[in-house]
Scaffold this motif. Structure first.
Motif, mmCIF file in Angstrom:
data_model
loop_
_atom_site.group_PDB
_atom_site.id
_atom_site.type_symbol
_atom_site.label_atom_id
_atom_site.label_comp_id
_atom_site.label_asym_id
_atom_site.label_seq_id
_atom_site.Cartn_x
_atom_site.Cartn_y
_atom_site.Cartn_z
ATOM 1 N N VAL A 179 0.865 -1.182 0.000
ATOM 2 C CA VAL A 179 0.000 0.000 0.000
ATOM 3 C C VAL A 179 0.903 1.234 0.000
ATOM 4 C CG1 VAL A 179 -1.829 1.253 1.192
ATOM 5 C CG2 VAL A 179 -1.773 -1.258 1.268
ATOM 6 N N ALA A 180 0.744 2.095 -0.985
ATOM 7 C CA ALA A 180 1.678 3.218 -1.154
ATOM 8 C C ALA A 180 0.917 4.508 -1.408
ATOM 9 C CB ALA A 180 2.644 2.942 -2.302
ATOM 10 N N TYR A 181 1.607 5.616 -1.141
ATOM 11 C CA TYR A 181 1.056 6.937 -1.425
ATOM 12 C C TYR A 181 2.135 7.778 -2.105
ATOM 13 C CZ TYR A 181 -1.382 11.376 -0.928
ATOM 14 O OH TYR A 181 -2.011 12.569 -1.192
ATOM 15 N N GLN A 182 1.794 8.346 -3.233
ATOM 16 C CA GLN A 182 2.715 9.215 -3.969
ATOM 17 C C GLN A 182 2.428 10.663 -3.600
ATOM 18 O OE1 GLN A 182 3.705 8.616 -8.257
ATOM 19 N NE2 GLN A 182 2.662 10.578 -8.515
ATOM 20 N N PHE A 183 3.473 11.363 -3.119
ATOM 21 C CA PHE A 183 3.326 12.745 -2.659
ATOM 22 C C PHE A 183 3.812 13.726 -3.725
ATOM 23 C CE2 PHE A 183 4.151 10.212 1.139
ATOM 24 C CZ PHE A 183 3.140 10.599 1.991
ATOM 25 N N ASN A 184 2.931 14.579 -4.193
ATOM 26 C CA ASN A 184 3.308 15.782 -4.938
ATOM 27 C C ASN A 184 4.387 15.550 -5.988
ATOM 28 O OD1 ASN A 184 1.480 17.223 -3.385
ATOM 29 N ND2 ASN A 184 3.021 17.851 -1.893
ATOM 30 N N SER A 185 4.190 14.580 -6.834
ATOM 31 C CA SER A 185 5.084 14.401 -7.977
ATOM 32 C C SER A 185 4.677 15.406 -9.046
ATOM 33 C CB SER A 185 4.977 12.971 -8.513
ATOM 34 O OG SER A 185 5.866 12.770 -9.587
ATOM 35 N N SER A 186 5.589 16.289 -9.413
ATOM 36 C CA SER A 186 5.203 17.434 -10.238
ATOM 37 C C SER A 186 5.946 17.466 -11.566
ATOM 38 C CB SER A 186 5.466 18.746 -9.486
ATOM 39 O OG SER A 186 6.844 18.879 -9.211
ATOM 40 N N SER A 187 5.318 18.146 -12.518
ATOM 41 C CA SER A 187 5.880 18.344 -13.840
ATOM 42 C C SER A 187 5.494 19.733 -14.317
ATOM 43 C CB SER A 187 5.347 17.277 -14.804
ATOM 44 O OG SER A 187 5.721 17.549 -16.129
ATOM 45 N N THR A 188 6.374 20.382 -15.058
ATOM 46 C CA THR A 188 6.104 21.717 -15.582
ATOM 47 C C THR A 188 5.908 21.658 -17.092
ATOM 48 O OG1 THR A 188 7.385 22.803 -13.843
ATOM 49 C CG2 THR A 188 6.958 24.080 -15.830
ATOM 50 N N VAL A 189 4.769 22.196 -17.536
ATOM 51 C CA VAL A 189 4.428 22.241 -18.956
ATOM 52 C C VAL A 189 4.570 23.679 -19.436
ATOM 53 C CG1 VAL A 189 2.648 21.768 -20.676
ATOM 54 C CG2 VAL A 189 2.785 20.382 -18.597
ATOM 55 N N LYS A 190 5.207 23.870 -20.556
ATOM 56 C CA LYS A 190 5.342 25.221 -21.107
ATOM 57 C C LYS A 190 4.492 25.317 -22.372
ATOM 58 C CE LYS A 190 9.038 27.488 -20.474
ATOM 59 N NZ LYS A 190 10.420 28.022 -20.473
ATOM 60 N N ASP A 191 3.533 26.265 -22.364
ATOM 61 C CA ASP A 191 2.624 26.459 -23.484
ATOM 62 C C ASP A 191 3.028 27.698 -24.283
ATOM 63 O OD1 ASP A 191 0.832 24.355 -22.612
ATOM 64 O OD2 ASP A 191 0.270 25.729 -21.002
ATOM 65 N N VAL A 192 2.705 27.670 -25.559
ATOM 66 C CA VAL A 192 2.934 28.812 -26.441
ATOM 67 C C VAL A 192 1.582 29.400 -26.834
ATOM 68 C CG1 VAL A 192 3.840 29.568 -28.659
ATOM 69 C CG2 VAL A 192 5.091 27.873 -27.326
ATOM 70 N N TYR A 193 1.400 30.683 -26.584
ATOM 71 C CA TYR A 193 0.172 31.386 -26.937
ATOM 72 C C TYR A 193 0.442 32.280 -28.149
ATOM 73 C CZ TYR A 193 -1.555 30.162 -22.259
ATOM 74 O OH TYR A 193 -1.943 29.492 -21.137
ATOM 75 N N THR A 194 -0.450 32.209 -29.110
ATOM 76 C CA THR A 194 -0.395 33.116 -30.256
ATOM 77 C C THR A 194 -1.745 33.813 -30.366
ATOM 78 O OG1 THR A 194 1.156 31.693 -31.425
ATOM 79 C CG2 THR A 194 -0.014 33.328 -32.732
ATOM 80 N N THR A 195 -1.762 35.132 -30.335
ATOM 81 C CA THR A 195 -3.029 35.859 -30.355
ATOM 82 C C THR A 195 -2.914 37.089 -31.252
ATOM 83 O OG1 THR A 195 -4.695 36.938 -28.989
ATOM 84 C CG2 THR A 195 -2.417 37.255 -28.336
ATOM 85 N N ARG A 196 -4.033 37.494 -31.788
ATOM 86 C CA ARG A 196 -4.092 38.709 -32.612
ATOM 87 C C ARG A 196 -5.166 39.623 -32.033
ATOM 88 N NH1 ARG A 196 -4.385 39.080 -39.081
ATOM 89 N NH2 ARG A 196 -2.172 38.781 -38.703
ATOM 90 N N ILE A 197 -4.792 40.849 -31.738
ATOM 91 C CA ILE A 197 -5.719 41.887 -31.312
ATOM 92 C C ILE A 197 -5.682 42.985 -32.361
ATOM 93 C CG2 ILE A 197 -6.257 43.607 -29.561
ATOM 94 C CD1 ILE A 197 -5.134 41.771 -27.482
ATOM 95 N N ASP A 198 -6.831 43.184 -32.992
ATOM 96 C CA ASP A 198 -6.916 44.077 -34.148
ATOM 97 C C ASP A 198 -5.948 43.571 -35.223
ATOM 98 O OD1 ASP A 198 -8.831 45.592 -32.849
ATOM 99 O OD2 ASP A 198 -7.322 46.860 -31.871
ATOM 100 N N THR A 199 -4.873 44.293 -35.482
ATOM 101 C CA THR A 199 -3.915 43.884 -36.518
ATOM 102 C C THR A 199 -2.573 43.484 -35.930
ATOM 103 O OG1 THR A 199 -3.212 46.174 -36.809
ATOM 104 C CG2 THR A 199 -5.005 45.373 -38.229
ATOM 105 N N LEU A 240 1.833 20.720 -13.058
ATOM 106 C CA LEU A 240 0.942 19.588 -12.846
ATOM 107 C C LEU A 240 1.485 18.767 -11.682
ATOM 108 C CD1 LEU A 240 0.580 18.538 -16.583
ATOM 109 C CD2 LEU A 240 -0.808 20.160 -15.307
ATOM 110 N N THR A 241 0.686 18.608 -10.636
ATOM 111 C CA THR A 241 1.109 17.895 -9.431
ATOM 112 C C THR A 241 0.182 16.715 -9.198
ATOM 113 O OG1 THR A 241 1.916 19.953 -8.463
ATOM 114 C CG2 THR A 241 1.604 18.093 -6.983
ATOM 115 N N SER A 242 0.745 15.525 -9.043
ATOM 116 C CA SER A 242 -0.067 14.328 -8.862
ATOM 117 C C SER A 242 0.113 13.751 -7.466
ATOM 118 C CB SER A 242 0.299 13.267 -9.906
ATOM 119 O OG SER A 242 1.643 12.862 -9.758
ATOM 120 N N ASN A 243 -0.997 13.287 -6.897
ATOM 121 C CA ASN A 243 -1.025 12.546 -5.638
ATOM 122 C C ASN A 243 -1.887 11.316 -5.862
ATOM 123 O OD1 ASN A 243 0.182 14.484 -3.364
ATOM 124 N ND2 ASN A 243 -1.015 15.717 -4.793
ATOM 125 N N ALA A 244 -1.431 10.161 -5.351
ATOM 126 C CA ALA A 244 -2.162 8.936 -5.654
ATOM 127 C C ALA A 244 -1.947 7.875 -4.587
ATOM 128 C CB ALA A 244 -1.726 8.387 -7.015
#
Length: 289
Positions: free
Chosen positions: A92-112, A123-127
């Motif tokens: 019986v086990a418990y995983q504490f706060n195993s985390s990963s960092t995701v980097k997203d790219v945003y592309t947006t247009r406002i007017d021109t 992202l942090t997982s507990n299980a």
């Protein structure tokens, strides 16, 4: 002559457990330990309401890359020693706060004007993991015993997604947005294994060190947006329930004619994430009786 050598060798191999000192007694045992694990990087897709079109602007989001995380892992097991070689148990086990960092790219247009910028998500997982397992112990000398363990874990977990980003608004300014979404997982099945060595400290007390690995998938049962701030001001109450909560259904059929009900959770098809890690563990085994 050759036949005699082969027979002698075979007898010696099968007699090794008899010649080695039998310090493992048949009976029940308990074991416990802690691990430091490295998890496989993963990413969560955006909910539909986050892929939105702004007034006089458009916003496209894509995941660019991510980095692996790490976390603590504690486990406690008990079982039965069949003989000097085999044991069966439940871990019986418990995983504490195993985390990963995701980097997203945003592309947006406002007017021109076009804007491209990046934003990290954590992202942090507990299980909890319940793992029936079998251990094969090699017959060696009194002090040390190498072993191989194979298990079939049942996993139930939660993944927390936290992010903060500067988004351009329609007034040619930037909004600083912070949010958190919790993903509650279904019961999942996996495969685990370990290679380790036990050292005898006493007739019934043993120290073990091992390298352990887990292979499984995470599939959410539901998710909920639990935190949302814009420029330090809470905005969560402005979202309808269908925007805050999502239920993932394997049998759902989504069409353009589906009606959105504001006071009910939205529905989506489930997705799977790798729920894998590898780690180094240290602990104790106690032979009970």
């Amino acid at each position: 002559m050759n036949t005699r050598i082969v027979l002698s060798t075979a007898v010696l191999i099968f007699s090794l457990p008899l010649f080695s000192q039998n310090y493992y007694q048949q009976g029940f045992f308990i074991r416990g330990g802690a691990s430091y694990t490295l998890s496989q990087p993963y990413s969560i897709p955006f909910n539909n309401w986050e892929n939105r079109t702004l007034t006089d602007s458009t916003l496209d989001i894509q995941v660019n890359y991510f980095s692996p995380g790490s976390g603590a892992f504690a486990h406690f097991g008990f079982g039965y020693q069949i003989n000097d070689i085999f044991r069966f148990g439940l871990d019986v086990a418990y995983q504490f706060n195993s985390s990963s960092t995701v980097k997203d790219v945003y592309t947006t247009r406002i007017d021109t004007l076009d804007f491209t910028f990046e934003s990290p998500r954590t992202l942090t997982s507990n299980a909890f993991l319940f793992t029936p397992e079998v251990t094969f112990m090699l017959p060696m000398e009194y002090i040390t015993r190498p072993y191989i363990r194979v298990g079939f874990p049942i996993i139930v977990g939660v993944i927390q997604e936290k992010s903060s980003v500067l988004l351009p608004n329609n007034s040619n300014f930037y909004d600083f947005i912070e949010m958190q979404t919790n993903y509650i997982g279904r019961f999942s099945l996996g495969l685990s294994g370990a290679l380790g060595i036990e050292w005898s400290l006493d007739d019934r007390l043993f120290l073990f060190t091992e390298v352990r690995a887990l292979g499984a998938n995470f599939s959410p049962r539901r998710s909920e947006l639990v935190f949302y701030e814009v420029n330090g001001q809470g905005q969560l109450n402005q979202f309808a329930r269908y925007e805050r909560e999502t239920v993932y259904d394997r049998n759902i059929r989504i069409t353009d004619q589906d009606e959105i009900i504001a006071n009910e959770p939205s529905k989506a098809r489930p997705f799977s994430l790798p729920f894998n890690h590898i780690g180094f563990s240290v602990g104790l085994t106690v032979q009970l009786f």
